[in-house]
Write a protein that holds these residues in place. Sequence first.
Motif, mmCIF file in Angstrom:
data_model
loop_
_atom_site.group_PDB
_atom_site.id
_atom_site.type_symbol
_atom_site.label_atom_id
_atom_site.label_comp_id
_atom_site.label_asym_id
_atom_site.label_seq_id
_atom_site.Cartn_x
_atom_site.Cartn_y
_atom_site.Cartn_z
ATOM 1 N N CYS A 1 33.105 36.225 32.632
ATOM 2 C CA CYS A 1 32.412 37.176 33.239
ATOM 3 C C CYS A 1 30.891 37.278 32.555
ATOM 4 C CB CYS A 1 33.147 38.487 32.672
ATOM 5 S SG CYS A 1 34.731 38.778 32.954
ATOM 6 N N HIS B 1 39.680 35.019 36.300
ATOM 7 C CA HIS B 1 38.768 35.005 37.690
ATOM 8 C C HIS B 1 38.789 36.274 38.317
ATOM 9 C CE1 HIS B 1 37.223 31.153 36.585
ATOM 10 N NE2 HIS B 1 38.638 30.564 36.611
ATOM 11 N N ALA B 2 40.021 36.988 38.550
ATOM 12 C CA ALA B 2 40.231 38.223 39.402
ATOM 13 C C ALA B 2 39.425 39.313 38.393
ATOM 14 C CB ALA B 2 41.691 38.393 39.379
ATOM 15 N N ASP C 1 35.665 38.652 38.934
ATOM 16 C CA ASP C 1 35.172 39.155 40.434
ATOM 17 C C ASP C 1 35.007 40.593 40.393
ATOM 18 O OD1 ASP C 1 35.125 36.456 41.189
ATOM 19 O OD2 ASP C 1 37.225 36.639 42.039
ATOM 20 N N ALA D 1 32.013 41.545 38.663
ATOM 21 C CA ALA D 1 30.849 41.007 38.982
ATOM 22 C C ALA D 1 29.769 42.022 39.316
ATOM 23 C CB ALA D 1 31.140 39.992 40.043
#
Length: 332
Positions: free
Chosen positions: A130, A313-314, A317, A320
């Motif tokens: 992140c 990673h979710a 995202d 972000a």
Amino acid sequence: MTEASGTPSEYVAKVVARSADLRRLDPKARRLVKLLWAARGGITHELPVAQQRANLRALFANLPQDNGSARDESCAEVDVPLPGRTLRARWYGEHATGSAPILLYLHGGGWTLGDLWLADSQCRELAAACSARVLNLAYRLAPENRFPAAYDDVADTVDWLRERNDPRRIVLVGDSSGANLAAAVAQARPDAIAAQVLVYPQVVTTARGDLLDLRYDDFFVSAEGLASFERLYLGGADPADPRFAPLLGPGLGGLPPALLVLAECDPLRPHGAAYHRALCAAGTPAQARTMPGMIHGFFGLSSVLAPSAEAVHAIADFLAPLRTGPNLLEKR
């Protein structure tokens, strides 16, 4: 946590009896569950709390710890001064810029087990993925400090962070009981945070049997174990108090955007699903991601269970937009 399996013959009988349920698991998750059962319930609620804590730490110490590049993520021990008390914490991602998101991470463990070490892996991974600063908080544990001590620690830490940072970049993140705390405090401090990330949360008393998927009972956590932790934490307090049961909170609308990360083969999955539906019905932006074949406790075990890294990673995202502008997340 997992229940005692007794003798080797009882372990074999349990595997046979639960074979249909076990087949639904990811192969590596299934292997982990069998290992836990073979250990004959080293973290069973029937043991004294001190022994459960020691056994849980020993279990995690024996797991592979390779987190790829995240293992080199810097961290620093700090004290968080709060009214009448000082809490231990650990900062990760000191390399992040001043405009980076700030994640307040709350570990699981049934409000009773765990410490900074329990969330070290996921905090390192989140800081790297992140491009964020992550504060891993050692909130007070039950039964030494019963409800609402842990809730108060988190709420006061959010206030402490808000005094020093732009609240539009502060994110509450927690798993299991830590997600319970994150959800409850998000309702109490909606203007102090930008978003909430809830990984397989408990959002109401486990006495609500309609919100437990018992096909996956004792796949790392059991209904009896969850109820035991709840009793240790509440100590006779009202289980309908929204500081414990955020699903019953009076104001689910207008909250910061939420991401719920759920495990398909988790007895608490219906809790997360119900909270996602409730947030959406109240108008709060909410997303849910269910990881197929995963069990409660998978998050932070990237070295053993690959979907843990997928969950990281979710989350990256989802967050972000905070890296480019503090107001963008509200428009998702």
